[in-house]
Design a protein around this motif. Structure first.
Motif, PDB file in Angstrom:
ATOM      1  N   ILE A   1       2.045  10.035  -2.977  1.00 26.53           N
ATOM      2  CA  ILE A   1       1.867  11.475  -3.168  1.00 26.53           C
ATOM      3  C   ILE A   1       2.986  12.220  -2.456  1.00 26.53           C
ATOM      4  N   ASP A   2       3.520  13.212  -3.099  1.00 29.95           N
ATOM      5  CA  ASP A   2       4.664  13.961  -2.571  1.00 29.95           C
ATOM      6  C   ASP A   2       4.199  14.938  -1.493  1.00 29.95           C
ATOM      7  N   THR A   3       4.054  14.433  -0.277  1.00 33.48           N
ATOM      8  CA  THR A   3       3.641  15.247   0.875  1.00 33.48           C
ATOM      9  C   THR A   3       4.557  14.933   2.052  1.00 33.48           C
ATOM     10  N   ASP A   4       4.266  15.591   3.190  1.00 30.86           N
ATOM     11  CA  ASP A   4       5.058  15.344   4.398  1.00 30.86           C
ATOM     12  C   ASP A   4       4.987  13.893   4.841  1.00 30.86           C
ATOM     13  N   MET A   5       3.927  13.181   4.456  1.00 28.41           N
ATOM     14  CA  MET A   5       3.749  11.810   4.923  1.00 28.41           C
ATOM     15  C   MET A   5       4.830  10.870   4.397  1.00 28.41           C
ATOM     16  N   ILE A   6       5.478  11.239   3.286  1.00 23.52           N
ATOM     17  CA  ILE A   6       6.564  10.390   2.785  1.00 23.52           C
ATOM     18  C   ILE A   6       7.909  11.111   2.865  1.00 23.52           C
ATOM     19  N   SER A   7       7.946  12.209   3.614  1.00 21.56           N
ATOM     20  CA  SER A   7       9.182  12.993   3.699  1.00 21.56           C
ATOM     21  C   SER A   7      10.297  12.240   4.426  1.00 21.56           C
ATOM     22  N   HIS A   8       9.928  11.192   5.181  1.00 20.62           N
ATOM     23  CA  HIS A   8      10.942  10.431   5.920  1.00 20.62           C
ATOM     24  C   HIS A   8      11.687   9.442   5.036  1.00 20.62           C
ATOM     25  N   LEU A   9      11.195   9.236   3.821  1.00 26.91           N
ATOM     26  CA  LEU A   9      11.816   8.245   2.944  1.00 26.91           C
ATOM     27  C   LEU A   9      13.187   8.708   2.449  1.00 26.91           C
ATOM     28  N   ARG A  10      14.092   7.754   2.318  1.00 26.37           N
ATOM     29  CA  ARG A  10      15.393   8.061   1.723  1.00 26.37           C
ATOM     30  C   ARG A  10      15.223   8.273   0.224  1.00 26.37           C
ATOM     31  N   GLU A  11      16.209   8.910  -0.389  1.00 26.09           N
ATOM     32  CA  GLU A  11      16.112   9.253  -1.811  1.00 26.09           C
ATOM     33  C   GLU A  11      15.937   8.001  -2.664  1.00 26.09           C
ATOM     34  N   GLU A  12      16.637   6.940  -2.323  1.00 31.56           N
ATOM     35  CA  GLU A  12      16.509   5.711  -3.107  1.00 31.56           C
ATOM     36  C   GLU A  12      15.113   5.089  -2.965  1.00 31.56           C
ATOM     37  N   GLU A  13      14.494   5.292  -1.808  1.00 30.95           N
ATOM     38  CA  GLU A  13      13.136   4.782  -1.605  1.00 30.95           C
ATOM     39  C   GLU A  13      12.133   5.589  -2.432  1.00 30.95           C
ATOM     40  N   ARG A  14      12.334   6.896  -2.496  1.00 32.83           N
ATOM     41  CA  ARG A  14      11.483   7.736  -3.337  1.00 32.83           C
ATOM     42  C   ARG A  14      11.633   7.361  -4.807  1.00 32.83           C
ATOM     43  N   GLU A  15      12.862   7.123  -5.222  1.00 31.76           N
ATOM     44  CA  GLU A  15      13.112   6.735  -6.611  1.00 31.76           C
ATOM     45  C   GLU A  15      12.449   5.400  -6.940  1.00 31.76           C
ATOM     46  N   ALA A  16      12.434   4.496  -5.972  1.00 28.39           N
ATOM     47  CA  ALA A  16      11.792   3.202  -6.188  1.00 28.39           C
ATOM     48  C   ALA A  16      10.288   3.367  -6.382  1.00 28.39           C
ATOM     49  N   LEU A  17       9.696   4.286  -5.633  1.00 27.91           N
ATOM     50  CA  LEU A  17       8.266   4.560  -5.794  1.00 27.91           C
ATOM     51  C   LEU A  17       7.980   5.117  -7.186  1.00 27.91           C
ATOM     52  N   VAL A  18       8.837   6.017  -7.631  1.00 27.60           N
ATOM     53  CA  VAL A  18       8.670   6.603  -8.961  1.00 27.60           C
ATOM     54  C   VAL A  18       8.770   5.515 -10.025  1.00 27.60           C
ATOM     55  N   GLU A  19       9.734   4.622  -9.885  1.00 32.04           N
ATOM     56  CA  GLU A  19       9.931   3.552 -10.866  1.00 32.04           C
ATOM     57  C   GLU A  19       8.731   2.611 -10.921  1.00 32.04           C
ATOM     58  N   GLU A  20       8.053   2.430  -9.788  1.00 32.01           N
ATOM     59  CA  GLU A  20       6.892   1.541  -9.739  1.00 32.01           C
ATOM     60  C   GLU A  20       5.610   2.225 -10.204  1.00 32.01           C
ATOM     61  N   THR A  21       5.684   3.533 -10.448  1.00 34.67           N
ATOM     62  CA  THR A  21       4.510   4.290 -10.872  1.00 34.67           C
ATOM     63  C   THR A  21       4.546   4.463 -12.383  1.00 34.67           C
ATOM     64  N   ALA A  22       3.522   4.002 -13.061  1.00 42.38           N
ATOM     65  CA  ALA A  22       3.534   3.945 -14.523  1.00 42.38           C
ATOM     66  C   ALA A  22       3.789   5.296 -15.173  1.00 42.38           C
ATOM     67  N   VAL A  23       3.268   6.369 -14.595  1.00 40.46           N
ATOM     68  CA  VAL A  23       3.430   7.684 -15.223  1.00 40.46           C
ATOM     69  C   VAL A  23       4.804   8.285 -14.945  1.00 40.46           C
TER      70      VAL A  23
ATOM     71  N   THR B   1       0.835  14.570  -6.898  1.00 40.33           N
ATOM     72  CA  THR B   1       0.819  15.845  -6.176  1.00 40.33           C
ATOM     73  C   THR B   1      -0.513  15.982  -5.442  1.00 40.33           C
ATOM     74  N   PRO B   2      -0.574  16.825  -4.409  1.00 41.25           N
ATOM     75  CA  PRO B   2      -1.849  17.073  -3.741  1.00 41.25           C
ATOM     76  C   PRO B   2      -2.939  17.539  -4.702  1.00 41.25           C
ATOM     77  N   ALA B   3      -2.553  18.306  -5.721  1.00 40.05           N
ATOM     78  CA  ALA B   3      -3.530  18.786  -6.704  1.00 40.05           C
ATOM     79  C   ALA B   3      -4.148  17.637  -7.489  1.00 40.05           C
ATOM     80  N   ASP B   4      -3.384  16.561  -7.708  1.00 39.33           N
ATOM     81  CA  ASP B   4      -3.922  15.389  -8.408  1.00 39.33           C
ATOM     82  C   ASP B   4      -5.093  14.790  -7.629  1.00 39.33           C
TER      83      ASP B   4
END
Length: 256
Positions: free
Chosen positions: A197-219, A224-227
């Motif tokens: 989830i895109d919150t402060d808890m993952i704000s420490h991740l580098r951009e490539e790490e965030r992209e890797a999470l996105v790639e591993e997520t089917a959608v 988002t917090p609203a989800d």
């Protein structure tokens, strides 16, 4: 507008909710979602008073009562005061969302005992303390909703997040056991285990790490917090009365 239509639009009308860690991120979204559905909301915070007051102010725009309530939910006396304050200003709580949480990313051998204790206390002990204090009020009304915010790492385990995974896995076991204990009294207990989830808890991740999470997520995106708030809102509604002891994981297909 008919009474039935109002009830459908605001299914939590007049109920009282406590959301721990409600000043930002997922907690903030949950507070707003519950207020939009008609619940009065106690926005718990530890240090972020101004942010919590802003969330409470936003909640009030939905025509409900709300307050920012400071408490360290790892301390029993603070929790007792939180419940007393909620009862005094809003009424007896019928909804508890155990959302307060902290995380740490490091090898287990580099995790200090103090850090381990802080994570377990915040993510697991706090849920015990809060549930223990609200259940008597729920028993009196033979009704209640307890919703614990866990994590996919509580299901699958996460490398370099052993303490966090242990705390969130413990929260799932806590959920299942408590559901059996209080189910006959009209109280449901469920867990929500978010994915990335895109919150402060993952704000420490580098951009490539965030992209890797996105790639591993089917959608193909971070959550988002609203989800997460939309799932919590459903579990808080009276219509979810046959759903208890369950772990619902909105993770976008990251974990199947």
């Amino acid at each position: 507008m008919s009474r039935n239509l109002v009830h459908n639009l605001r299914p939590l009308d007049g109920q009282v909710a406590i959301v721990t860690g409600g000043s930002r991120g997922i907690g903030k979204a949950i507070c707003l979602a519950l207020a939009q559905s008609g619940a009065h909301v106690a926005v718990n915070y530890l240090r972020s008073q101004e942010a919590a007051e802003q969330v409470a102010k936003h909640c009030k725009q939905y025509g409900v009562q709300a307050l920012a309530a400071q408490a360290d939910v790892t301390k029993s006396q603070d929790v007792k005061q939180l419940i007393q304050t909620t009862c005094l200003y809003l009424g007896k709580p019928s909804i508890l969302v155990n959302n307060a949480g902290i995380s740490s990313t490091r090898l287990l051998i580099d995790t200090s005992e103090e850090e381990w204790d802080a994570i377990i206390d915040t993510n697991l002990k706090a849920a015990y303390l809060c549930a223990k204090e609200v259940i008597p009020h729920m028993l009196h009304n033979h009704y209640g909703r307890i919703i614990n915010i866990s994590s996919i790492w509580g299901i699958a385990g996460g490398s370099c997040e052993v303490a966090y995974s242990a705390s969130k896995g413990g929260l799932i076991a806590f959920t299942k056991a408590l559901a059996k204990e209080v189910g006959p009294s009209g109280i449901t207990v469920n867990a929500v285990a978010p994915g990335a989830i895109d919150t402060d808890m993952i704000s420490h991740l580098r951009e490539e790490e965030r992209e890797a999470l996105v790639e591993e997520t089917a959608v193909g995106r971070l959550g988002t917090p609203a989800d997460i708030a939309s799932v919590v809102r459903f579990l808080a509604e009276p219509s979810s009365s046959f759903l208890t002891g369950q772990v619902i994981s909105p993770n976008g297909g990251f974990l199947t």
